[in-house]
Design an enzyme around this catalytic site. Sequence first.
Site, PDB file in Angstrom:
ATOM      1  N   ASP A 128      -6.784   2.034  -8.780  1.00  0.00           N
ATOM      2  CA  ASP A 128      -7.252   3.305  -8.998  1.00  0.00           C
ATOM      3  C   ASP A 128      -7.133   3.628 -10.689  1.00  0.00           C
ATOM      4  OD1 ASP A 128      -7.201   4.147  -6.384  1.00  0.00           O
ATOM      5  OD2 ASP A 128      -5.391   4.986  -6.419  1.00  0.00           O
ATOM      6  N   ASP A 167       5.388   2.744  -3.034  1.00  0.00           N
ATOM      7  CA  ASP A 167       4.743   3.014  -4.679  1.00  0.00           C
ATOM      8  C   ASP A 167       5.132   1.666  -5.240  1.00  0.00           C
ATOM      9  OD1 ASP A 167       4.100   3.604  -7.404  1.00  0.00           O
ATOM     10  OD2 ASP A 167       3.985   5.492  -6.531  1.00  0.00           O
ATOM     11  N   GLU A 225       0.735  -1.082  -0.066  1.00  0.00           N
ATOM     12  CA  GLU A 225      -0.065  -0.023  -0.049  1.00  0.00           C
ATOM     13  C   GLU A 225       0.990   1.262  -0.024  1.00  0.00           C
ATOM     14  OE1 GLU A 225      -3.411   1.045  -0.584  1.00  0.00           O
ATOM     15  OE2 GLU A 225      -2.689   2.917  -0.091  1.00  0.00           O
ATOM     16  N   GLU A 259     -12.799  -4.822   0.322  1.00  0.00           N
ATOM     17  CA  GLU A 259     -14.011  -3.777   0.932  1.00  0.00           C
ATOM     18  C   GLU A 259     -14.719  -3.254  -0.341  1.00  0.00           C
ATOM     19  OE1 GLU A 259     -11.528  -0.798   2.867  1.00  0.00           O
ATOM     20  OE2 GLU A 259     -13.301   0.376   3.230  1.00  0.00           O
ATOM     21  N   TYR A 260     -13.915  -2.536  -1.458  1.00  0.00           N
ATOM     22  CA  TYR A 260     -14.420  -2.007  -2.698  1.00  0.00           C
ATOM     23  C   TYR A 260     -15.467  -2.999  -3.290  1.00  0.00           C
ATOM     24  CZ  TYR A 260     -12.110   2.335  -2.308  1.00  0.00           C
ATOM     25  OH  TYR A 260     -11.613   3.608  -1.968  1.00  0.00           O
ATOM     26  N   LYS A 282      -7.211   9.856 -16.867  1.00  0.00           N
ATOM     27  CA  LYS A 282      -6.590  10.719 -17.976  1.00  0.00           C
ATOM     28  C   LYS A 282      -5.648  10.167 -18.797  1.00  0.00           C
ATOM     29  CE  LYS A 282      -7.518  15.094 -16.001  1.00  0.00           C
ATOM     30  NZ  LYS A 282      -7.046  15.893 -14.512  1.00  0.00           N
TER      31      LYS A 282
HETATM   32  N1  SAM Z   1      -7.831  -3.197  -2.972  1.00  0.00           N
HETATM   33  C1  SAM Z   1      -8.697  -2.784  -1.836  1.00  0.00           C
HETATM   34  C2  SAM Z   1      -9.992  -2.883  -2.280  1.00  0.00           C
HETATM   35  O1  SAM Z   1     -10.317  -3.656  -3.223  1.00  0.00           O
HETATM   36  O2  SAM Z   1     -10.890  -2.792  -1.260  1.00  0.00           O
HETATM   37  C3  SAM Z   1      -8.475  -0.975  -2.142  1.00  0.00           C
HETATM   38  C4  SAM Z   1      -8.740  -0.512  -3.475  1.00  0.00           C
HETATM   39  S1  SAM Z   1      -8.259   1.341  -3.382  1.00  0.00           S
HETATM   40  C5  SAM Z   1      -9.432   1.781  -4.564  1.00  0.00           C
HETATM   41  C6  SAM Z   1      -6.860   1.236  -4.190  1.00  0.00           C
HETATM   42  C7  SAM Z   1      -5.597   1.233  -3.363  1.00  0.00           C
HETATM   43  O3  SAM Z   1      -4.536   1.210  -3.898  1.00  0.00           O
HETATM   44  C8  SAM Z   1      -5.533   2.618  -2.251  1.00  0.00           C
HETATM   45  O4  SAM Z   1      -5.462   2.297  -0.896  1.00  0.00           O
HETATM   46  C9  SAM Z   1      -4.201   3.264  -3.112  1.00  0.00           C
HETATM   47  O5  SAM Z   1      -3.625   4.123  -1.948  1.00  0.00           O
HETATM   48  C10 SAM Z   1      -3.572   1.834  -3.668  1.00  0.00           C
HETATM   49  N2  SAM Z   1      -2.556   2.352  -4.572  1.00  0.00           N
HETATM   50  C11 SAM Z   1      -3.029   3.068  -5.813  1.00  0.00           C
HETATM   51  N3  SAM Z   1      -1.548   3.030  -6.576  1.00  0.00           N
HETATM   52  C12 SAM Z   1      -0.696   2.475  -5.829  1.00  0.00           C
HETATM   53  C13 SAM Z   1       0.773   2.164  -6.158  1.00  0.00           C
HETATM   54  N4  SAM Z   1       1.199   2.690  -7.248  1.00  0.00           N
HETATM   55  N5  SAM Z   1       1.457   1.500  -5.192  1.00  0.00           N
HETATM   56  C14 SAM Z   1       0.746   1.155  -4.209  1.00  0.00           C
HETATM   57  N6  SAM Z   1      -0.460   1.335  -3.612  1.00  0.00           N
HETATM   58  C15 SAM Z   1      -1.234   2.004  -4.590  1.00  0.00           C
END
Ligand code: SAM
Length: 212
Positions: free
Chosen positions: A117, A95, A68, A193-194, A121
């Site tokens: 995410d 990241d 995360e 969760e999502y 864009k």
């Molecule tokens: N996977 C979980 C779920 O399905 O409930 C969370 C989904 S949430 C929309 C996306 C998560 O991915 C966020 O907590 C975000 O901070 C993390 N995230 C996005 N880009 C990332 C990256 N490049 N590296 C690590 N985490 C990332």
Amino acid sequence: MRLRNITGSREVIADSRYVIHEEDWNPGSWQGIFGNANPIRIEIGMGKGQFIHALAKLHPEINYVGIEKYSSVLLRAIQKMEEEELPNLKFVRMDAEDILKVFGPGEVDRIYLNFSDPWPKDRHAKRRLPSEAFLRRYDVILKKDGQLEFKTDNRPLFDFAVEELEPAGWKADVITYDLHADEKLMEGNVMTEYEEKFSSMGNPICKYIIRR
Ligand code: SAM
């Protein structure tokens, strides 16, 4: 997912024994970290960790690593581990662009991407976790016959992800545009969760399972 900054979250993470910290990143060292040779499965962008914590509880014979980017979000996963500690689950705050600094070639048995995410864009397409650029990184760390599973309710993101497969040299074992209507694919499905949130709103959930 981005939560408001929580004072002290960085300190809690720095002190947490559940987190593998940057100074200890050492590709190829995960068997040593877990103290066994069980397979290693990772969720990239785990959010608060509901999915990976549930999987780790269900499968003590497999090791899990939740990745995360944000401290305030990772903090929630750490709090869940404090309530219910599991020996086969660790976390990394990073990241995902740095994934090759954490896992060695073929070290990972399976990769999960859940509700990544969308970065809508065009100029941000490379930041999407199922993009060709990321598939090339996953290609390095995933074992030869390993699989990657991706779930989302975001149809444009899913269509993009499917288009990225061929140029990156991956192929789909499974593609569905309505996971929850597929009895067979739902066997053993662990909700994120999502997934709970968006499926309860009536959104169909797309899923693929891919390999090279
Ligand atoms: N996977 C979980 C779920 O399905 O409930 C969370 C989904 S949430 C929309 C996306 C998560 O991915 C966020 O907590 C975000 O901070 C993390 N995230 C996005 N880009 C990332 C990256 N490049 N590296 C690590 N985490 C990332």
